[in-house]
Structures are given as structure tokens and as C-alpha cells.
Design a protein around this motif. Structure first.
Motif: not given
Length: 434
Positions: A214-215, A221-224, A227-232
Motif C-alpha cells: 500500500l505504500v 500511500l500510493h494506490c490510485s 488500481q483499487w478498482l482493478l483489484l476489485s
């Protein structure tokens, strides 16, 4: 009486239709003198559509509209549907159809479609006029981001122009902002302080070595959002998703603990920096700990399109990607609302602040206020939320604190415009509805 009313409505509809046809013919004749027919005809049809838009709203459906024009979205819808139908319908008709029947289909299909569209527009106008008025809550994000943001938000609350704010617990001025807000809340207990969950920038609340994914190298913290949406989208048992989610849960728990340390232990209302709480993988992690953490409210960004705005505002929304953000967050909000309801949490019964995010002043602010004020109150939801990001002029480098993404946004002169606009927002009940 019913037959008389119907015949009157039908007569008015016919008269407006004849008038629109005349506008079409005259415009086509004039434009046809100087341009090709394939250009002149759509322009003439647009003029006819505008004539019927005004005629039906002012005369045919005057009972429903009160003499006001329909929202412009109905004109756009009518024109788009009719152009599409008129282009496709001749190609879709079977070759064996008699000429008389073909002409009848080509003439009456748009007529029927127009009747349906304008009837829906009239019912839409009637619902807006009959709804009970609900005073929206004025809310500011990013308390704690900077001394400048704290100054504007606290000043607005002191003047009675704000009902709530959201605290960035990892912001450079979080302690200062929380202390000032809680001091105000002693005299105004209805003031709401929400946890502004931040997962995209700034220092983490958990130990960096516990959340390495996450860092970045600077420990920020650097995840955009993307990126969080793609992880989902990864399967729930995918190794990367499992690993990152476990770290995500640690960071959420740490921010909740930090929020409670600043504000005290009580129920938590939660939203997200850059609306990150609506991303499915984040939302699931938040809801999983809602019971143990005392989370009772989550923000929805289900935003109705406002009416009465000049076209320049819509152009700005397209240019600044506000319309794209609105569409993405609409889909995420609709998905989230079902989960929020199943978990027994409450949410706001309306929202404004994504479509024109960062530019909530002047015409956009007033249009959003009117739209939210026309919404029907829902027993299971709190009042609609009007969101802005006011701030005084920024006099520090937020990038040094890890808030690189927010740096340009916070420096914008629009932060002061939003401050002044909220400061000048006068709530006059008779002006709540259009």
C-alpha cells in the motif's frame, strides 16, 4: 369532464405538433438555400424539436409544469431518439410492406414516441413540483488536509453555513482541525464529523512495514482509485487480492483507531477521500468491520442531474471528466446501496458534488441545492448531502506530506470560490424548488 379534459389535451398536442411541423418546413426551406439537404434537415428537425419542447411544456402539459419548461434533458432525449429512429426505421421495414403502410409507419412511429417522451417529461415535472421540500445538509471534505482547509471549514461552521465535515486523520493538520471542530460541536451538537477514509495518498496510519503493497518508497500511500478498482475485479481467492486485502484491513482499522483517538469513542459516519469507500474491495472491508467499529452511516454519491444550468457548465463537466466520474460513481453507488441496506447501515437520501467536483460555486452550487431540495424524503435515509471543498489560499507544500494528488486541487482558486459561495448561500424556502 374526463373526456373534455382529454379532448382539450389532444387538441393542444395536435396544435403544437402542427406548429412544430411548420417550423420544420420553414427552417428546411431557408437552410436548403445555402446547404446540402442532409445537413439542413437535421438542423430543421432540431428547430422543430425545440418548438415542440416549448409548446408542450407551456401549453399542452401546463397543468403538470406550472408553465415552466421541461428539463433540457428531455429535449436532448427526444431529438436523439427521433434521429436514431428516423435513420434506422426505413432500413428496418420489410420490402413486402405496401407503400401506404410504410408511409403510415414512418409518420406515426415518431408521433407515438414523441407523445410518450413528452408525457414522461410532464410526469417528471409534476413529481418535482409535488415533492415535499427537504433541506439538504451542507458538507465540506478534507478537514485536516491543511491549515488553509481548516480555516475555511471552521469559519463556515461558525457562521452556520455548514452542517458537517469529513476528517482526514492522516492529514498534516488533522489534530488542529479535529480540535477546532469539536470545540464548535460543544455548542452545536448537531454538527457531524465523519471519518474521511484515505487510501490513495498521505502517510499511512498503520505501520508501513505491515502494509508494503500500500505504500511507496517514501512510506506514503500510493494506490490510485483505478488500481483499487482493478483489484476489485480479481477473483476473491487470487493471491494478490488476498494479500492486499489483509493489508487494507489493517490500514482501515488503524484509521478508525486514529479517528476515535481524535474524536472519542462513539458511532462512526464514514466516507472516503476521492470516494474510495465505494470501490467494491474497500466497501466490503468497511462493511465487514461495521459492527465491531461502530460504523452506522456510509456516504452515497447517487447524484441526480440538476436542471436549469447553462450549457457552459455541462461543457466544463465533460472537459474536466466530471461526467465520467459521475457515471463511474453512480454505478458504484447503486451497487453499494444494496450492501449498505443489507448491513443495516444508513446513508444519505441524495447527493451533489461529483458532477461538478471542485467547481461547486455560482450556478452549479445553486442548481445542486435546488435539485436536492426537490428530492422526496425517505424514512430510512438521512437528508441529502451537498458537498464542497472550501479552503483559504494554500501556503504549504502538501507534496512533502505525501498528498501529491491533492496538491493541485488544493491550490486551485476554486477552493476560495467555493468558500465564498457557501458563505453567501442564502436558504430561502420559497426558492427551493424551480
Amino acid at each position: 369532464m374526463i373526456l373534455r379534459s382529454f379532448s382539450t389535451r389532444l387538441s393542444l398536442y395536435g396544435l403544437v405538433g402542427v406548429g412544430a411541423a411548420a417550423v420544420h418546413a420553414i427552417t428546411l426551406l431557408v437552410l436548403g438555400l445555402g446547404m446540402p439537404l442532409w445537413i439542413a434537415n437535421p438542423l430543421a428537425f432540431l428547430a422543430a424539436s425545440f418548438a415542440s419542447y416549448l409548446g408542450h411544456s407551456r401549453f399542452t402539459f401546463r397543468t403538470e409544469t406550472g408553465g415552466q419548461h421541461f428539463a433540457r434533458r428531455w429535449l436532448i432525449l427526444q431529438y436523439t431518439i427521433n434521429l436514431a429512429v428516423c435513420s434506422v426505421l426505413p432500413l428496418a421495414l420489410p420490402a413486402w410492406l405496401p407503400t401506404s403502410a410504410e408511409v403510415g409507419v414512418l409518420v406515426f412511429t415518431p408521433t407515438v414516441l414523441n407523445a410518450l417522451i413528452w408525457s414522461r417529461a410532464a410526469r417528471f415535472s409534476l413529481r418535482r413540483r409535488q415533492r415535499g421540500r427537504v433541506a439538504p445538509l451542507r458538507h465540506a471534505d478534507d478537514l485536516g488536509l491543511s491549515h488553509a482547509a481548516n480555516t475555511a471549514i471552521v469559519a463556515l461552521a461558525e457562521a452556520g453555513q455548514l452542517d458537517g465535515t469529513s476528517l482526514l486523520v492522516n492529514g498534516p493538520a488533522a489534530s488542529e482541525g479535529a480540535e477546532a471542530w469539536l470545540s464548535l460541536a460543544e455548542h452545536r451538537p448537531t454538527l457531524q464529523l465523519c471519518l474521511h477514509l484515505c487510501l490513495t495518498e498521505g502517510p499511512p496510519s498503520a505501520a508501513p512495514e505491515l502494509i508494503p503493497d500500500l505504500v511507496d518508497r517514501q512510506g506514503h500511500l500510493h494506490c490510485s482509485f483505478g488500481q483499487w478498482l482493478l483489484l476489485s475485479l480479481l477473483p476473491r481467492r487470487h493471491p494478490r487480492r488476498v494479500r492486499v486485502v489483509s493489508q487494507l484491513e489493517l490500514e482501515i482499522d488503524a484509521q478508525i483507531q486514529q479517528f476515535q483517538a481524535l474524536r472519542g469513542n462513539s458511532s462512526i459516519a464514514l466516507d472516503g477521500h476521492q470516494h474510495i469507500h465505494l470501490v467494491p474491495v474497500v466497501l466490503d472491508a468497511v462493511l465487514d468491520r461495521a459492527g465491531t467499529a461502530g460504523i452506522t452511516w456510509l456516504r452515497s454519491t447517487d447524484e441526480s442531474l440538476p436542471t436549469g444550468l447553462p450549457l457552459r457548465c455541462w461543457w466544463q463537466a465533460c472537459r474536466d471528466a466530471g461526467l465520467l466520474k459521475w457515471l463511474i460513481l453512480q454505478l458504484l453507488s447503486w451497487r453499494a446501496q444494496r450492501k449498505i441496506q443489507r448491513c443495516g447501515l444508513t446513508t444519505n437520501g441524495g447527493f451533489a458534488g461529483v458532477l461538478f467536483t471542485g467547481h461547486m460555486a455560482d450556478a452549479t452550487l445553486l442548481a445542486a441545492w435546488r435539485e436536492l431540495s426537490s428530492l422526496e424524503a425517505k424514512a430510512q435515509n438521512t437528508a441529502p448531502l451537498l458537498l464542497a471543498h472550501p479552503s483559504a489560499p494554500l501556503n504549504q507544500d502538501l507534496a512533502d506530506a505525501g498528498f501529491t494528488v491533492s496538491q493541485a486541487f488544493a491550490r486551485s482558486a476554486w477552493r476560495q470560490k467555493e468558500w465564498r459561495a457557501l458563505e453567501a448561500l442564502t436558504i430561502i424556502p420559497d426558492q427551493w424548488s424551480e
